[in-house]
Structure formats: structure tokens, C-alpha cells
Design an enzyme around this catalytic site. Structure first.
Site, mmCIF file in Angstrom:
data_model
loop_
_atom_site.group_PDB
_atom_site.id
_atom_site.type_symbol
_atom_site.label_atom_id
_atom_site.label_comp_id
_atom_site.label_asym_id
_atom_site.label_seq_id
_atom_site.Cartn_x
_atom_site.Cartn_y
_atom_site.Cartn_z
ATOM 1 N N ASP A 1 -9.657 -8.491 -17.018
ATOM 2 C CA ASP A 1 -9.807 -9.544 -18.034
ATOM 3 C C ASP A 1 -8.441 -9.828 -18.648
ATOM 4 O OD1 ASP A 1 -10.459 -11.242 -20.098
ATOM 5 O OD2 ASP A 1 -12.157 -10.064 -20.806
ATOM 6 N N HIS B 1 0.820 -1.215 0.000
ATOM 7 C CA HIS B 1 0.000 0.000 0.000
ATOM 8 C C HIS B 1 0.855 1.266 0.000
ATOM 9 C CE1 HIS B 1 -3.519 2.360 0.258
ATOM 10 N NE2 HIS B 1 -4.247 1.582 1.030
#
Length: 481
Positions: A418, A195
Site C-alpha cells: 500500500d 534474484h
């Protein structure tokens, strides 16, 4: 799969039934029943090889990358762990190849965190190209099996991400990936992204870049990453012109002086179980109607207010107790000048709404929404610059002792990932925590799944307030899962 329930009677019943459809239905019921009791355990992963280090496939800049004060906050010293379920597997060599290519563009993720030689409280990235960890595994589980239990993470899900043995946070590579192939096809992809290098927008940008390189290897990236963090350097000398209510100079491990209570410590000391509640667009609209016509609000405004009020109510603290709602606010377009397109570092601050327990309990949803909206509108250019300067003081911490923290994942496009074989069947976190997540729902645009872990003895009460609270909902519009 190693069930921990007595399946003798169910097995006899299944043997008498000759239809596969009935068997599948019984199997699904058993999995759900077992999971609902928090007993479901994923089988172990089988690793055929040691994890590999995937390096950029061409030379990259070798330098030290400055991290801004927003990047290296103590509050952010962890990895964002995503879990994806895909119906079709992607060849792992293809994934490794495309990863090595995308790491040329996102080369800091192939580096290592270290402390500054001038200030051991300050983090930076050694862009040395050492590489990302990539593990490949197999699990004796089907796609359909996992879908049955995908709403609420449990501790056994941690098997789906390779654990790097390290002495501390700085020794863990910024990017760790595991691809787990499943029985009868399909795969689970888990990623751990530090992070301190990326926020939610940045992680989504990177993952989509990797997927793009996999599905369309001969085309350019749609967004070029912007690495420089100096645009968020503090002023010299620091100029804190506005108050920063989401922070405190009192360490989070000390008790809250107002009542000698610490919400964060209290929650961490309890056995926690995840609560997962889905709100459809029509259900969110029902909430928003509580505020109309006098107050227009976004889906986030009303759902954040509703969740905060229910969370405070179920904790049952004294009326005078001061509580906060902290939620991420994107600053990319709020700064002057705006952050460059492709900025993937931490380009957010925590907006802060604040009230007493009594105020939240006696006000209606409309009042809570106004508090959220005021907190959002307060995150101006000057407010952001004040926070950056305020964080020069390394004794400053995010005030978790009195706060519910909400992170919105539902508008990051994470569910659209995807790699060339279709979008995921499931997307969510690898684990559940006391920090609340607003998650996208695959196939249901504008639906939101609220996921947060609560003490086991009050989770049912929390779900009741979230779904049945008379002032908010009618006829149990929301669905607890």
C-alpha cells in the site's frame, strides 16, 4: 483496443442496446472470450520521457558486497518480476522521491553486479550508487479492462516493464521499475528485482519499505535491512556431510542418463500456455481431508503434493522414471544462530522430494504429502551448511532435468502492498513459466492460485486432473480460470 476478432455482429447488437450496463457486460464477455483463446494483446505503452536513473538521495557505503553461494547460483540469475494493479495512481515524482530515500537503506539495489577478480564464476555487487531504472508510461487501457484478463499472463504483458538494452545479465541494473498510468485513472506497477540480491521474503521487505516511505515519509522503516552475507560463507575446507538431492554435477543441458530424457528441455521445446487454477480455503480443506485423521498437514503440503502428482501424471513418462519436487524452504530460523532480522538476501534452500512415476501414480494423496513433509523436515542446519559447501563446486547445478519447481508467493504479504492509496486490485507475476507459483488471491485469505505454464497440447488434461481427478476432488471443487 485492437481486437483480433470479428466484432461486427457484436457492435450492431450493442448499438441497439441503450443501457451502459449491458454494453459493459458484452465488452467483458468479448475480452474474456478473446483472452481464453490466447489472443488478447495489450496495447502499446506510450513513453513521454526516457527512463530515469534514481540514485540514493544521500551518500551510501561505496564497497563490494559479498554474495553467498545461495545468492549467486546459476539457477537464480534472473530478475523476479512482479505486477501490481492499483485503482488510484500515485504521483510519479512522489514515487521517485521515496525510492531515492529507500535506496539509502537498500543501497546494494542501486549498485551493479560484477564478477569477482579472483573467480569469474563468483558474483558480487559493486555498491556504487549508480541507481535504479525508473520508467513512466501511459497505456490506453482501464483498470476494469485489465482485471478482465488478469488471471493468466501472456507475452504482451512484457510491454509493462521497460526492457533495458544490455549485452548480458550482469549489465542489467538490479532494480528496474515501470509505472504505467491508465485511462480513467489507476496504474500498473511492475518491478524487476535481481534474484541474486533478494529472495521472495527480501523483495517483499524492500517493496513494503518503499511503500512505507511513500505513504509515511516522516517515519522510520519498520524493519532495518541486514546486508551482510558473510554469515552464509562456506566452511574452509568445505564439509558436505549430507547428500544434496536437489543438485547435480551434470549440466542441465545434457540428457538425463536414466532414460535419455530431460523434462526441462522437453517443456522448453514446446509451445507453452499458462494454466491458472484457484483453490479456495474450503477446497484446500477438502484435499486435506484425504489425509486426516492419520496425517496432519499444512495447506502447502497438500497443494504441493496434489500439483506435483497431477503434473507428473499429465507428462505421461514411463513408470520407472525418477521425478523430483523442488520447493523453497526458508532457512532464516533453521540456522544456528538464526539469520538476523531484516536479512533480505537469499535465505532459502530448495527442499527436495523424490519418487518414481509409478510410486506417485499408485500412492494416494496421503503418500505424496508424506514425501513433501519429509523433504521439509530434512532442511536442517546441517543440511543447509552442506548445500552451501557443496555449491563451492561451480560445476554444480540445480537439477531441473527431472523436477517440478514450486515457489510459494502466497505467504509473503505481497498482496498487502500500500503506497497510501489502497491495496492492489491484482498482484502476480509479469510472466508465466514452467516453474509453478502459488499466488495469493486478493480479498480471499488463505485462497491460493496455482499458476504454471504447460505445453499447449496437454494443458487441458492438466487442468482436468487438478480439478476433477476422482481420487482427489469431488464434483470439481477447484476452479480453472
Amino acid at each position: 483496443m485492437d481486437f483480433k476478432v470479428d466484432l461486427k455482429q457484436e457492435s450492431e447488437m450493442a448499438a441497439e442496446d441503450t443501457t451502459q450496463a449491458t454494453k459493459n457486460k458484452e465488452f467483458a464477455y468479448l475480452i474474456k472470450a478473446r483472452y481464453d483463446k490466447h489472443q488478447f494483446q495489450l496495447p502499446d505503452c506510450f513513453y513521454s520521457n526516457e527512463p530515469a536513473l534514481i540514485r540514493p538521495n544521500s551518500p551510501t557505503p561505496n564497497h563490494t558486497l559479498y554474495l553467498s553461494n545461495l545468492d549467486d547460483q546459476k539457477f537464480l540469475r534472473f530478475s523476479i518480476k512482479y505486477l501490481y494493479l492499483f485503482s488510484k495512481s500515485i504521483n510519479t515524482e512522489t514515487l521517485k522521491c521515496s525510492l531515492s530515500r529507500v535506496l539509502v537503506e537498500y543501497y546494494p539495489l542501486a549498485g551493479r553486479l560484477k564478477t569477482s577478480t579472483e573467480n569469474d564464476q563468483k558474483l558480487q555487487v559493486d555498491c556504487n550508487g549508480e541507481g535504479a531504472v525508473f520508467a513512466e508510461a501511459f497505456m490506453d487501457l482501464t483498470v476494469e479492462d485489465f482485471l478482465q484478463v488478469s488471471k493468466k499472463p501472456n507475452k504482451s504483458w512484457r510491454k509493462l516493464l521497460y526492457k533495458v538494452e544490455a549485452q548480458g545479465f550482469l549489465d542489467i541494473p538490479p532494480l528496474v521499475i515501470q509505472v504505467t498510468n491508465l485511462r480513467r485513472g489507476g496504474m500498473i506497477l511492475c518491478t524487476a528485482i535481481n534474484h541474486c540480491l533478494c529472495d521472495g521474503i527480501g523483495t517483499s521487505q524492500f517493496l513494503h519499505a518503499w511503500a512505507h516511505m511513500t505513504a509515511k515519509p516522516t517515519t522510520e522503516l519498520p524493519i532495518t535491512p541486514f546486508h551482510c552475507r558473510h554469515v552464509l560463507k562456506p566452511r574452509n575446507p568445505p564439509q558436505v556431510t549430507l547428500s544434496c538431492p536437489g543438485f547435480t554435477k551434470i549440466a542441465t543441458d545434457k540428457c538425463n542418463s536414466q532414460l535419455n530424457l530431460n523434462i526441462y528441455q522437453y517443456l522448453q521445446s514446446q509451445p507453452l500456455v499458462p494454466s491458472s487454477i484457484t483453490f479456495t480455503p474450503s477446497q484446500i480443506l477438502h484435499l486435506k481431508r484425504q489425509c486426516l485423521p492419520s496425517l496432519k498437514c499444512t495447506n502447502f503440503d497438500v497443494l504441493a503434493s496434489h500439483t506435483w502428482r497431477c503434473w507428473v501424471k499429465v507428462l505421461d513418462f514411463p513408470p520407472s522414471y525418477n521425478v523430483k519436487l523442488l520447493f523453497s524452504s526458508n532457512i532464516r530460523k533453521k540456522l544456528k544462530p538464526e539469520l538476523s532480522q531484516g536479512y533480505y538476501g537469499n535465505g532459502f534452500v530448495l527442499a527436495c522430494a523424490e519418487a518414481t512415476v509409478k510410486e506417485l501414480d499408485t500412492t494416494n494423496l496421503h503418500g505424496g504429502v508424506k514425501l513433501v513433509q519429509c523433504a521439509k523436515s530434512a532442511t536442517t542446519h546441517d543440511y543447509v551448511k552442506s548445500i552451501i559447501d557443496f555449491l563451492e563446486d561451480k560445476t554444480v547445478n540445480t537439477d531441473l532435468s527431472t523436477s517440478l519447481v514450486i515457489s510459494q508467493w502466497s505467504k509473503l504479504g505481497l498482496e498487502e502492498l500500500d503506497f497510501g492509496e489502497g491495496k492492489p486490485l491484482h498482484m502476480g507475476p509479469l510472466t508465466s513459466d514452467i516453474y509453478c507459483l502459488f499466488l495469493p488471491l486478493i480479498g480471499e485469505f488463505d485462497a491460493v492460485r496455482v499458476l504454471v505454464s504447460m505445453p499447449e497440447n496437454i494443458v487441458d488434461k492438466f487442468e482436468y486432473y487438478m480439478t476433477q481427478f476422482p481420487e482427489i476432488m469431488e464434483n470439481g471443487d477447484a476452479n480453472s480460470e
